[in-house]
Motif scaffolding. Structure first.
Motif, PDB file in Angstrom:
ATOM      1  N   GLY A  89       0.813  -1.206   0.000  1.00 36.12           N
ATOM      2  CA  GLY A  89       0.000   0.000   0.000  1.00 36.12           C
ATOM      3  C   GLY A  89       0.849   1.259   0.000  1.00 36.12           C
ATOM      4  N   GLU A  90       1.983   1.230   0.698  1.00 42.81           N
ATOM      5  CA  GLU A  90       2.885   2.383   0.712  1.00 42.81           C
ATOM      6  C   GLU A  90       3.509   2.589  -0.662  1.00 42.81           C
ATOM      7  N   GLU A  91       3.858   1.500  -1.333  1.00 43.91           N
ATOM      8  CA  GLU A  91       4.398   1.601  -2.687  1.00 43.91           C
ATOM      9  C   GLU A  91       3.365   2.202  -3.630  1.00 43.91           C
ATOM     10  N   GLN A  92       2.129   1.756  -3.524  1.00 43.52           N
ATOM     11  CA  GLN A  92       1.071   2.270  -4.372  1.00 43.52           C
ATOM     12  C   GLN A  92       0.792   3.747  -4.085  1.00 43.52           C
ATOM     13  N   PHE A  93       0.906   4.138  -2.802  1.00 42.13           N
ATOM     14  CA  PHE A  93       0.692   5.533  -2.432  1.00 42.13           C
ATOM     15  C   PHE A  93       1.739   6.434  -3.107  1.00 42.13           C
ATOM     16  N   LYS A  94       2.982   6.001  -3.125  1.00 40.65           N
ATOM     17  CA  LYS A  94       4.029   6.792  -3.762  1.00 40.65           C
ATOM     18  C   LYS A  94       3.788   6.901  -5.260  1.00 40.65           C
ATOM     19  N   THR A  95       3.313   5.811  -5.876  1.00 36.78           N
ATOM     20  CA  THR A  95       2.959   5.870  -7.292  1.00 36.78           C
ATOM     21  C   THR A  95       1.810   6.846  -7.514  1.00 36.78           C
ATOM     22  N   LEU A  96       0.816   6.773  -6.653  1.00 39.50           N
ATOM     23  CA  LEU A  96      -0.355   7.639  -6.741  1.00 39.50           C
ATOM     24  C   LEU A  96       0.031   9.108  -6.678  1.00 39.50           C
ATOM     25  N   MET A  97       0.895   9.449  -5.749  1.00 40.03           N
ATOM     26  CA  MET A  97       1.209  10.852  -5.500  1.00 40.03           C
ATOM     27  C   MET A  97       2.298  11.416  -6.405  1.00 40.03           C
ATOM     28  N   SER A  98       3.261  10.601  -6.780  1.00 43.16           N
ATOM     29  CA  SER A  98       4.386  11.155  -7.523  1.00 43.16           C
ATOM     30  C   SER A  98       4.851  10.294  -8.695  1.00 43.16           C
ATOM     31  N   GLY A  99       4.118   9.234  -9.001  1.00 40.42           N
ATOM     32  CA  GLY A  99       4.530   8.338 -10.069  1.00 40.42           C
ATOM     33  C   GLY A  99       4.128   8.811 -11.456  1.00 40.42           C
ATOM     34  N   GLU A 100       4.392   7.978 -12.442  1.00 45.12           N
ATOM     35  CA  GLU A 100       4.019   8.290 -13.822  1.00 45.12           C
ATOM     36  C   GLU A 100       2.506   8.463 -13.917  1.00 45.12           C
ATOM     37  N   LEU A 101       2.077   9.344 -14.801  1.00 48.08           N
ATOM     38  CA  LEU A 101       0.685   9.756 -14.860  1.00 48.08           C
ATOM     39  C   LEU A 101      -0.276   8.592 -15.068  1.00 48.08           C
ATOM     40  N   ASP A 102      -0.018   7.727 -16.030  1.00 52.08           N
ATOM     41  CA  ASP A 102      -0.952   6.631 -16.295  1.00 52.08           C
ATOM     42  C   ASP A 102      -1.010   5.660 -15.123  1.00 52.08           C
ATOM     43  N   LYS A 103       0.138   5.395 -14.493  1.00 48.35           N
ATOM     44  CA  LYS A 103       0.156   4.484 -13.340  1.00 48.35           C
ATOM     45  C   LYS A 103      -0.532   5.117 -12.130  1.00 48.35           C
ATOM     46  N   ALA A 104      -0.372   6.426 -11.967  1.00 51.04           N
ATOM     47  CA  ALA A 104      -1.038   7.122 -10.875  1.00 51.04           C
ATOM     48  C   ALA A 104      -2.553   7.099 -11.056  1.00 51.04           C
ATOM     49  N   ARG A 105      -3.016   7.220 -12.290  1.00 53.04           N
ATOM     50  CA  ARG A 105      -4.456   7.153 -12.553  1.00 53.04           C
ATOM     51  C   ARG A 105      -5.007   5.764 -12.257  1.00 53.04           C
ATOM     52  N   VAL A 106      -4.253   4.744 -12.588  1.00 52.07           N
ATOM     53  CA  VAL A 106      -4.667   3.378 -12.256  1.00 52.07           C
ATOM     54  C   VAL A 106      -4.784   3.232 -10.738  1.00 52.07           C
ATOM     55  N   ALA A 107      -3.799   3.764 -10.004  1.00 50.60           N
ATOM     56  CA  ALA A 107      -3.833   3.685  -8.546  1.00 50.60           C
ATOM     57  C   ALA A 107      -5.027   4.442  -7.984  1.00 50.60           C
ATOM     58  N   ALA A 108      -5.351   5.588  -8.563  1.00 51.28           N
ATOM     59  CA  ALA A 108      -6.489   6.383  -8.091  1.00 51.28           C
ATOM     60  C   ALA A 108      -7.800   5.634  -8.281  1.00 51.28           C
ATOM     61  N   LEU A 109      -7.971   4.996  -9.433  1.00 51.93           N
ATOM     62  CA  LEU A 109      -9.210   4.265  -9.693  1.00 51.93           C
ATOM     63  C   LEU A 109      -9.314   3.006  -8.833  1.00 51.93           C
ATOM     64  N   GLY A 110      -8.191   2.533  -8.327  1.00 52.27           N
ATOM     65  CA  GLY A 110      -8.206   1.339  -7.482  1.00 52.27           C
ATOM     66  C   GLY A 110      -8.530   1.611  -6.029  1.00 52.27           C
ATOM     67  N   LEU A 111      -8.613   2.884  -5.652  1.00 47.07           N
ATOM     68  CA  LEU A 111      -8.902   3.221  -4.260  1.00 47.07           C
ATOM     69  C   LEU A 111     -10.382   3.033  -3.931  1.00 47.07           C
ATOM     70  N   PRO A 112     -10.690   2.589  -2.721  1.00 44.25           N
ATOM     71  CA  PRO A 112     -12.098   2.556  -2.299  1.00 44.25           C
ATOM     72  C   PRO A 112     -12.597   3.980  -2.136  1.00 44.25           C
ATOM     73  N   GLU A 113     -13.827   4.244  -2.569  1.00 48.18           N
ATOM     74  CA  GLU A 113     -14.381   5.591  -2.493  1.00 48.18           C
ATOM     75  C   GLU A 113     -15.063   5.812  -1.147  1.00 48.18           C
ATOM     76  N   LEU A 114     -14.815   6.969  -0.568  1.00 44.67           N
ATOM     77  CA  LEU A 114     -15.415   7.328   0.709  1.00 44.67           C
ATOM     78  C   LEU A 114     -16.473   8.393   0.470  1.00 44.67           C
ATOM     79  N   ASN A 115     -17.718   8.080   0.841  1.00 43.32           N
ATOM     80  CA  ASN A 115     -18.824   9.006   0.644  1.00 43.32           C
ATOM     81  C   ASN A 115     -19.325   9.469   2.004  1.00 43.32           C
ATOM     82  N   TYR A 116     -19.140  10.733   2.316  1.00 43.84           N
ATOM     83  CA  TYR A 116     -19.521  11.268   3.621  1.00 43.84           C
ATOM     84  C   TYR A 116     -21.013  11.609   3.690  1.00 43.84           C
TER      85      TYR A 116
END
Length: 301
Positions: free
Chosen positions: A148-175
């Motif tokens: 999860g820490e590796e994926q977080f680093k990709t999400l925040m600072s990785g290559e654009l396409d890989k970061a988008r994949v990581a973003a879509l893989g996150l569970p969505e939180l609806n308040y």
């Protein structure tokens, strides 16, 4: 963003927060001293034992790095982390863990309740290779597994396409109110502002959902609207993205198409991939766009 902290130093910092006395959390909107997230997923099944916050062991899910098993003869739960060469043995009711043959004290006893095993948050971060930080905004405790820490680093600072994949893989939180889609269909469209990975719009069966990923790697639903039914709207509609890119996943036809959208809303398809004849793209949702440069990368350390 707060600097991310590793293992013991981080766990000791957060332990004081967790031991202040919490209650079992029931829902994302219930008033609680802290909210715990593991790999971006809100933990709504948390126990308080002797003033210590306990999470489900299975919530610390990292099949690439950590395996779990049960030894019926000894009634031990076996945890293995071959990357760190660690074998952990836990047993219900014991306030110690056996780590590579050495007894290590736990903040609270291992607790099995309703067939679920709970362990102290500090244990999974100190002993299983996780990371933890406390966010003052929203009083959130953010825990991540090694993967999860590796994926977080990709999400925040990785290559654009890989970061988008990581973003879509996150569970969505609806308040707020969660709106259900009213229409029919098998096509999902994801639209990102050009150069960005940390916010997107998803369209599915007439339901439009706007998601932002915050600095802690949590995907928050900010707005939803049922465009063809009677389920209404919730949240605040975002400003128009302007220039953007889209990825259209047609599940029934098994085709992924993608392209650009200009500032007037005109879309231009760049390519369409027939997955049936190109099985190497079977699970691909995001493709790199030639010439696109990431603009929303953030430092993670």
């Amino acid at each position: 963003m707060k600097k991310w902290m590793k293992t013991a130093a981080a766990a000791l910092t957060v332990a004081g927060v967790l031991s202040a006395g919490t209650v079992v959390m029931a829902s994302p909107i219930s008033p609680t001293p802290v909210k715990i997230f593991i790999n971006g997923l809100y933990q709504d099944d948390v126990l308080n034992v002797n003033g210590r916050t306990m999470v489900q062991l299975k919530a610390f899910h990292d099949p690439a790095k950590i395996s779990y098993s049960y030894e019926s003869a000894t009634k031990n739960i076996i945890i293995k982390n071959p990357v760190n060469n660690i074998t952990v043995r836990l047993k219900d009711g014991l306030k110690t863990a056996d780590i590579n043959g050495k007894k290590i004290a736990l903040d609270a006893p291992v607790t099995v309740k309703r067939g679920r095993t709970y362990v102290p948050v500090r244990f999974v971060t100190e002993r299983l290779g996780g990371t933890v930080a406390y966010s003052n905004a929203g009083k959130q405790v953010i825990v991540r597994t090694p993967t999860g820490e590796e994926q977080f680093k990709t999400l925040m600072s990785g290559e654009l396409d890989k970061a988008r994949v990581a973003a879509l893989g996150l569970p969505e939180l609806n308040y707020g109110k969660e709106i259900q889609p009213y229409g029919e269909g098998f096509t999902t469209i994801y639209t990102f502002p050009i150069g960005e990975a940390l916010r997107y719009i998803m369209e599915y069966r007439g339901l439009v959902t706007y998601v932002e990923v915050n600095e802690n790697g949590i995907a928050e639903v900010k707005w939803q609207k049922d465009t063809i039914g009677k389920n209404g709207e919730t949240g605040q509609e975002p400003k128009a993205f302007g220039e953007s890119v889209y990825f259209m996943n047609n599940l029934m036809a098994d085709i992924l198409s993608y392209g650009t959208v200009d500032s007037t809303g005109k879309s231009t398809e760049l390519a369409a991939i027939d997955r049936y004849n190109n099985p190497q793209f079977a699970y691909v949702l995001i493709m790199p766009i030639e010439g696109e440069v990431r603009t929303d990368a953030k430092l993670t350390e």
